[in-house]
Write a protein that holds these residues in place. Sequence first.
Motif, mmCIF file in Angstrom:
data_model
loop_
_atom_site.group_PDB
_atom_site.id
_atom_site.type_symbol
_atom_site.label_atom_id
_atom_site.label_comp_id
_atom_site.label_asym_id
_atom_site.label_seq_id
_atom_site.Cartn_x
_atom_site.Cartn_y
_atom_site.Cartn_z
ATOM 1 N N LEU A 128 -13.200 -3.573 -3.827
ATOM 2 C CA LEU A 128 -12.438 -2.331 -3.721
ATOM 3 C C LEU A 128 -11.422 -2.277 -4.850
ATOM 4 O O LEU A 128 -10.569 -3.170 -4.982
ATOM 5 N N THR A 175 -3.596 1.597 3.848
ATOM 6 C CA THR A 175 -4.147 0.668 2.869
ATOM 7 C C THR A 175 -5.471 1.167 2.321
ATOM 8 O O THR A 175 -5.656 1.311 1.116
ATOM 9 N N VAL A 176 -6.409 1.439 3.208
ATOM 10 C CA VAL A 176 -7.723 1.946 2.815
ATOM 11 C C VAL A 176 -7.967 3.223 3.611
ATOM 12 O O VAL A 176 -8.137 3.173 4.829
ATOM 13 N N SER A 179 -8.331 3.186 -2.002
ATOM 14 C CA SER A 179 -7.544 1.964 -1.823
ATOM 15 C C SER A 179 -6.164 2.167 -2.441
ATOM 16 O O SER A 179 -6.038 2.546 -3.614
ATOM 17 N N CYS A 209 -13.931 -7.875 -0.837
ATOM 18 C CA CYS A 209 -14.144 -7.791 0.610
ATOM 19 C C CYS A 209 -15.472 -8.451 0.960
ATOM 20 O O CYS A 209 -16.508 -8.160 0.340
ATOM 21 N N SER A 214 0.813 -1.226 0.000
ATOM 22 C CA SER A 214 0.000 0.000 0.000
ATOM 23 C C SER A 214 0.835 1.260 0.000
ATOM 24 O O SER A 214 0.266 2.359 -0.002
ATOM 25 N N ASN A 231 -13.176 4.790 -4.277
ATOM 26 C CA ASN A 231 -14.323 3.879 -4.252
ATOM 27 C C ASN A 231 -15.431 4.528 -3.439
ATOM 28 O O ASN A 231 -15.172 5.215 -2.438
#
Length: 901
Positions: free
Chosen positions: A468, A305-306, A336, A344, A269, A473
Motif C-alpha cells: 500500500l 488509516t486506509v 492510504s 501487507c 494517518s 491504491n
Amino acid sequence: AFNLQLLDWTGFSLDKNINSRLRTNIERCELSLLDLRNYLFSRQGGILISMGKGDQVSKRCLNFLHNTLQELNIMEMECAEGSKEIWVCLCALEVLNNTKGNNLHTAALWSFLREKLLVLGKLCGLTPGHKPDSSQLHLVVSLFGGLKDERYLKLENNQQNPAERLKEALSSQHSFEKNYLDIAETAISNYKHIGRIRSARLIGIELAEFYLDADQVQQAIAFLADSLKTFQFEGWETLSMRTLLDLAKCYKLINESEKYLRTCVQIASCPGASLQDREFYFREICKKLDEHPAGSKIIASADDTVQVLSATQIKERLDETTVPGCKIKFTLELHSNLPVDIECSSIEVSVVQSLPEPERKVSTVLEDRRASRRGVNRSPSVASSNASVFSLAEEEDESEESGRDPGKPHMQERLEYKQDKSLYAARLVCRNATKVLKRKDSSGTILKDGQLKPADYCNALTASNVTLYPGLNKVELHGKAGVQGIYTLSQIRVCWRQLSLLENLGVPAPTFTVAREEPVILLNKGDTELLAGKSNKLSLSIYCGSENIEAGLEISVTCGRGLTARNAHDSEYSNTITVKFPAGSPFETISVEIWVLCLLENKKDANSIEYTVKISDPWRQNTMDISLNFMPALYSTFNLLTAMSKKFLQLKVHCLDQKLSYRISNVSLGLVNEEKLPELKLESMNDDYSELVISKQFEGAFLWQLVSSLSSGSNSDSSGNNKVTDQPAVVMLTLTYTPEDGSEPEREFRSTFQFQDYRTLYTIFAKVEPAKGNEFCRASTLCPMKIEVEQLYPDPHSSLFYEILADQTQWAVCGKQGAVIDIQQSVKENIVVDVMPLTGGHLPLPTVRLSKYIPAEGRGGGLGSARLDPFSIGQVYNMSRTQQIHVLPPANQGQEFLSLP
C-alpha cells in the motif's frame, strides 16, 4: 477622584445591609473604583433577584466582571498581583450562591471562576507539581489582607460565604485541588446540561493537564479520550490532533503499549498533523511492532488509516451471472493516509449473506408483508371502559432493517383498533429510537477497540502480499461465491505485521448477487428446414446455467408416432433413444448430434407435418414437449383429365428440398378397390424408363388412362341395370426415391387418391352458321347457333337445363338463353338459337352450360320454383369450348366500326 492604588479587592455582596454601608462610604467620598462598581451591581442584582429574574444576574455578572477588569487596565490602577483574580472569584461565588438554575450564563460564570482560581493557584504555588515558597506564602497573606470579611454574612449549616471558601481554597495544595476540581466539574456538568459539549471538552482538556501535573494519568486519559471523540465527531481536525498527541504521551507514560500503538496509527494517518509528527509516530509504530511477539494480533481502526473509496466486481461480460462455487473478483480502491509504504501480508473483505432468495420479487415481499399484519398489543380504550384497542403494525424484514442507515430514524405506521374493529388511532413509531436518541458523547471508546469486532472471514475476498502506497491504491481481490443469495461487503481487514486494521464499510455497502440458474435443454435444427422422408441432423444442447455437468449425463428422447431417432454413432432408428453428454462448465453450452427420420406417406401438398418430441429433464424431474415441423421432401398431386369420353389420370411428384435432387424409380399406379370396380382398368401412358431425376425446379409428371369395360352409349351396366352410377375409385401411387448424391438409402413413397364421377355423361357440340344466302357470318346479322347435346352413359337426372353465356360486347342472344330439355326420350337433343355478332373479327363462340334440372315438388312447375344443380367436372364435355368463328363487318360499315383481329 478615585485612588490610583487598589488596596481593597473585596467583591460585592447582594445583602441589603452591606450595601447600605457601601452607600455611606460613597456619601463620604471614601471609596475606590471597585467599591463604586460593587455597589452599583449589587443594587442591580438585588432588584433583579427580588423580581424573580435571577438568571439575569448571572448573565449581567459576566459582562460586569469583564468590563470592570478592562476599566482597571485602562485607568492603569496599581493592583497587587492576584488581586483582580481574588475579586473575580469573590463576585462569581456570590452570584452563583444566590442564583439557581443551569443556563449558558451560569455555565460560563463557573468556567470564568475556574480560570481565575487556576491563575491564583499558579501564583501561590498551589498547583500540582509545585510547592509554595516564602514569597508565595507572603503573597497569600497579602491577598487575604485585602479582604474585608465583614462585607459577607455568616452562613448557617456550616456553609461558607465566598470569602471563607476562597481562603480555604488558597490555604493548602490539597484544599486548592479539591476546590478547583469541584468548580471545574460543576462547569463541565453545566455545559453538558445545556448541550455545549465542546465547551465541556475544552475544560476537560485543561483538567487533563491538571491531572497530568498531579501524576494522575488515568484521570487525564479519560478526559482526553472523551474530548477526542467529540472533536473527531464534529470534525475539529486541529483540536483532534492536539488531543491525540496528548493521549499518546499519556499511554506512553503508563506503558499501555497496545493503546499507544493505536494512537500512533491515528496520528501517523491524520492529515492535520505535520509530516514530521506523522513520520515520527510511524517509526514509533514500527518500534512497538518489533517489541510485540510475532504471533500476536492487535486490532486497530482503519477508518482514517486506509479508506475504502469503491468496490467493483470484475466481470468478463456485462451479462455475466455470479453462480454458487464460481470464482469472483473485485477491484478495491483504497486511499492510504500513512506517510510511507507498508507491506501487507493480506487484505481481506468480509462477505455477509443478507438475502437468501435473490429471485424473490418485490411484489411478493409486499404481499407477504401485507399478509403478515398481526394484532399484538392490547390497551384499555380511552373512549370506552369496556372496549379494547388492538394495535396492528407491519413487521419489517431483517434484511430491510440491516440495509438502512442506523443513524436515521426508521419510522413505521401503527394502527390501533377497538374491539368492534373500528379505527381508534394512527401513530408513527420509531423502531430504532434507542439507537437514534443515545448520547453520542458517552458511548463507546475513542480508540474503537471496544466497538470493532472482526467479522467472519471464512468466505472473504482476499489479496495476498500487497504493497500500500501513500494515496490511491487499486487492489484486486479474489474469492469464491457461496450459496444462492445476496451478499454484502461488510468489513475490510488490512493485515500489516501484527496489526489488523479493521473498518466497517458504510451504508449503502457494496453488494453482489449469487444466482442459481438451472440448466436448459435445447433442440436446435439449424438453418435448414426439416424434411420428412429423409434423415435430418439435430443438435441436442444443454445450457449448463450455474451447474457443473458431469460427463456421462443421460437424457432420454422419445419420438411421437411416425417419427424415429438415432444417435450419431448408431445405424438403426427407434422411437426412444438415450443421449449421453460430455462434461460441461457453468454457463457453457454442450451439444450432441442426433438424427431423426419422419415417415413420408400419402403427402399431397406442401404443408408441414408437426411431430412432438418428449425430452426428459433430470433437473426439474419432468418431461418437456418440443414440437418439430417437417416439410415433405416429396409430395404428389392428382388431376382427372377428360378427352371426349376418355379419362386420364395425371400425377405429378414435386420436390421441396432446396439442396438435393432425387432419383425416383419403380413408379406404379394401382386401383385399390379393384374388386368393387371390375370394369375399370389403368393403362400407363408413360415411357419405359428406369428412373427420373426431379428437383425443386423440375417436378416429375406421369399419365395413366382410365379404361372402362362399359361402352359409351350403352344404357345398362353389366348387372343389367338401365342406369349407371359411378362408385368412388381409389388409386395408389407407389415409387422409390433416393437423393441423387447417394447420401440416403432408397425409400418407398406411397400416396392414395380418391375420385368419382369419372365418366363423361354428356357431350356438347355448338356451332354458329351464316344466315341463309350468306357464305360468311356478318356483324349485326342474325345467325343460327346450333347446339347438339348427346348422352354417352345413362344418368338418373334426365331433365336438363341449358344456358347460353355470351360476352355482351361481342354477341347478342336473340332467342331463348336457356331452356329445359328432357333427354330421356332420345340420346341426342338438337337446339337452335338465333344469335347476332356485334363486331367483326375472330370471335369465340358463346359458352353453353348444362345443369341438372330438379323441379319443385308439389308445385305447378316453372323455372322460378325449380333448382339447378351443376354437373361434376368431367361429366359434361364441351367440344366447342375454345372454337372461334370469323365474322365479317357489316355491309354498310361506317368509319367508326371496329373489327376484332
